[in-house]
Enzyme design. Structure first.
Site, mmCIF file in Angstrom:
data_model
loop_
_atom_site.group_PDB
_atom_site.id
_atom_site.type_symbol
_atom_site.label_atom_id
_atom_site.label_comp_id
_atom_site.label_asym_id
_atom_site.label_seq_id
_atom_site.Cartn_x
_atom_site.Cartn_y
_atom_site.Cartn_z
ATOM 1 N N ASP A 106 0.815 -1.222 0.000
ATOM 2 C CA ASP A 106 0.000 0.000 0.000
ATOM 3 C C ASP A 106 0.847 1.271 0.000
ATOM 4 O O ASP A 106 2.007 1.269 0.421
ATOM 5 C CB ASP A 106 -0.894 0.033 1.246
ATOM 6 N N ASP A 107 0.234 2.360 -0.448
ATOM 7 C CA ASP A 107 0.687 3.752 -0.270
ATOM 8 C C ASP A 107 1.756 4.216 -1.246
ATOM 9 O O ASP A 107 2.194 5.355 -1.173
ATOM 10 C CB ASP A 107 1.179 4.018 1.159
ATOM 11 N N HIS A 118 3.660 -2.347 3.090
ATOM 12 C CA HIS A 118 3.691 -0.996 2.518
ATOM 13 C C HIS A 118 5.007 -0.790 1.777
ATOM 14 O O HIS A 118 6.077 -1.033 2.355
ATOM 15 C CB HIS A 118 3.553 0.071 3.613
#
Length: 484
Positions: free
Chosen positions: A292-293, A437
């Site tokens: 993610d991100d 992440h």
């Protein structure tokens, strides 16, 4: 006369003092734990942004009391960074102070506060950019608060442009600009009813207090929520067309922005790539690693290299704001055969937004990702895993399943490779969806050993879509995967 304190009395006093000190330490520890985290030390950033000299970093945090997401552009010039950081840090400080004041209310109502700072970037000439910040925070009550700030950066001179760098500041020009702004405020039917003229004139009285930015075709003046209007109008932007305000611009600056620099065409191949559509064995051991991100100019590249060495596929849930800065990185992920999902544009908690804003966050990110990669994302992961009926409705309308996770690596919390590996391996099971992440260097550090450990246990790394196909997963979801 003070009576002599005997030994038992001293013991009682010492115990009381120890208790007080312990209590103070606990309070300090809790405040520190809930304060926005500092930048990671020694973090290497590669300048691969589409805006030369300008990069962006998105930081997120989640606690029992609040969620936080901050998109923060930065340059190689410390003085420019300092001005931007000071404003962002001020918003964080005000937010954490509000949390302390409303802590009891938040806990009683089982409500988490939220701070979202997003930055829109516009290139107006060669290495001249406008950064438009919008900070939204809600710490209780029915409505939040929005504040706006802009910075105009000239990286040719390594400076933040000030008012007199952009505008003529003689008395006549100032009056004419004020008239243009007031006219624009009243011509906007959506907000004109809410405008208080006396407040607006007071806000415009001192040019040094103007909040403004310059675009290629307009100049925008900003007013915070409640600054010049009733709360129903929200934060206000008065956009003046360039043709109208051009006579009042600084002559040197006007020449710079009048030079039409042709936009470089995106030279990426139009050839489309996607993960291999391999039919999975219903009895096989599969796990979906998700990141993610990102994308991140250093960490994402390291993760791609490791995945390639292990012939492993993964799913990257990208932020539109990050892809906008690093489209070539997003394209590298797609070219490597990995899956790209939608993590919204600015990492806002969708569960506290209205239906239209939810759609905007998801649809804008989808467009940015498709432009960069040639592929429209077919999965959605709501930030913080927060969703409600409105989020599900948007996902259903767009035909994108919501994908959560069954194993949380807690890499955002530990920032430690060994801890990440231990957390995943102690909870993984066939069919798990693992949350990671690709913005933390420690996650890239953890990945080689994590993949080796999974392979030794007979796992094959696949995309989320491949798992959903195996499960015959249909509809909006949410889908969580298997838990060990």
């Amino acid at each position: 006369m003070i009576r002599r304190i005997k030994l038992p009395g001293w013991i009682v006093i010492i115990l009381l003092l120890a208790g007080i000190i312990f209590g103070i330490n606990q309070v300090v520890a809790k405040v520190l734990a809930e304060s926005p985290e500092p930048n990671e030390p020694n973090e290497k950033i590669v300048d691969s942004s589409v805006y030369p000299g300008l990069n962006i970093k998105t930081k997120t945090k989640e606690t029992d009391l609040y969620t936080l997401s901050v998109s923060q552009p930065y340059t190689d010039n410390e003085q420019i960074n300092k001005s931007i950081n000071e404003w962002v840090d001020k918003q964080k400080k005000e937010f954490t102070s509000s949390i302390k004041e409303s802590k009891n209310m938040l806990e009683e109502n089982d409500f988490r506060a939220h701070l979202n700072i997003q930055a829109e970037t516009e290139k107006i000439a060669d290495k001249i950019y406008t950064l438009e910040f919008e900070a939204y925070q809600i710490t209780g009550g029915a409505n939040g608060m929005t504040k706006m700030k802009s910075f105009v950066i000239d990286l040719n001179q390594n400076k933040l442009l000030q008012l007199d760098d952009v505008f003529q500041l003689n008395e006549e020009s100032i009056k004419n600009i004020q008239k243009l702004i007031m006219k624009e405020l009243h011509s906007n039917q959506k907000i004109s009813f809410y405008i208080f003229d006396d407040l607006a004139k007071e806000a415009l009285k001192d040019p040094d207090k103007w909040k403004w930015s310059v675009g290629r075709d307009k100049v925008t003046f900003y007013f915070d929520e409640y600054e010049i209007s009733a709360g129903a109008a929200g934060a206000i932007k008065a956009k003046i067309p360039m043709e109208k305000i051009k006579p009042y611009l600084n002559e040197k600056f006007a020449k710079k922005i009048d030079v039409k620099i042709p936009e470089k065409e995106n030279s990426k191949e139009e050839e489309q790539h996607s993960e291999d559509k391999v039919k999975l064995d219903p009895d096989g051991k599969y796990v979906a690693l998700t990141f993610d991100d990102g994308p991140h100019p250093d960490v994402t590249l390291r993760i791609l290299e490791t995945l390639k060495k292990h012939d492993a596929k993964a799913t990257f849930f990208m932020l539109g704001s990050q892809v906008e800065y690093y489209p070539s990185l997003a394209n590298k992920v797609e070219e490597a055969g990995h899956e790209i999902g939608n993590h919204t544009t600015n990492h806002q908690d969708l569960s506290i937004l209205g239906l239209n804003k939810i759609k905007g966050e998801v649809q804008k990110s989808s467009r940015i990702i498709e432009k960069a990669t040639g592929q429209k994302p077919t999965l959605l992961r709501p930030p913080y895993g927060a969703w409600n009926d409105s989020v599900k409705q948007v996902a259903k309308q767009m035909g994108v399943p919501m994908v959560m996770w069954s194993v949380d690596s807690l890499d955002w919390k530990s920032r430690n490779a060994a801890a990440v590996n231990e957390k995943v391996m102690s909870n993984v099971a066939p069919g798990s969806i693992v949350l990671l992440h690709d913005i933390h260097p420690s996650t890239a550090d953890a990945l080689p050993q994590l993949l080796t450990s999974l392979e030794k246990q007979g796992y094959q790394m696949v995309t989320v879509s491949q798992l959903l196909e195996l499960w015959d997963g249909k509809g909006a979801g949410p889908f969580y995967g298997k838990i060990g």
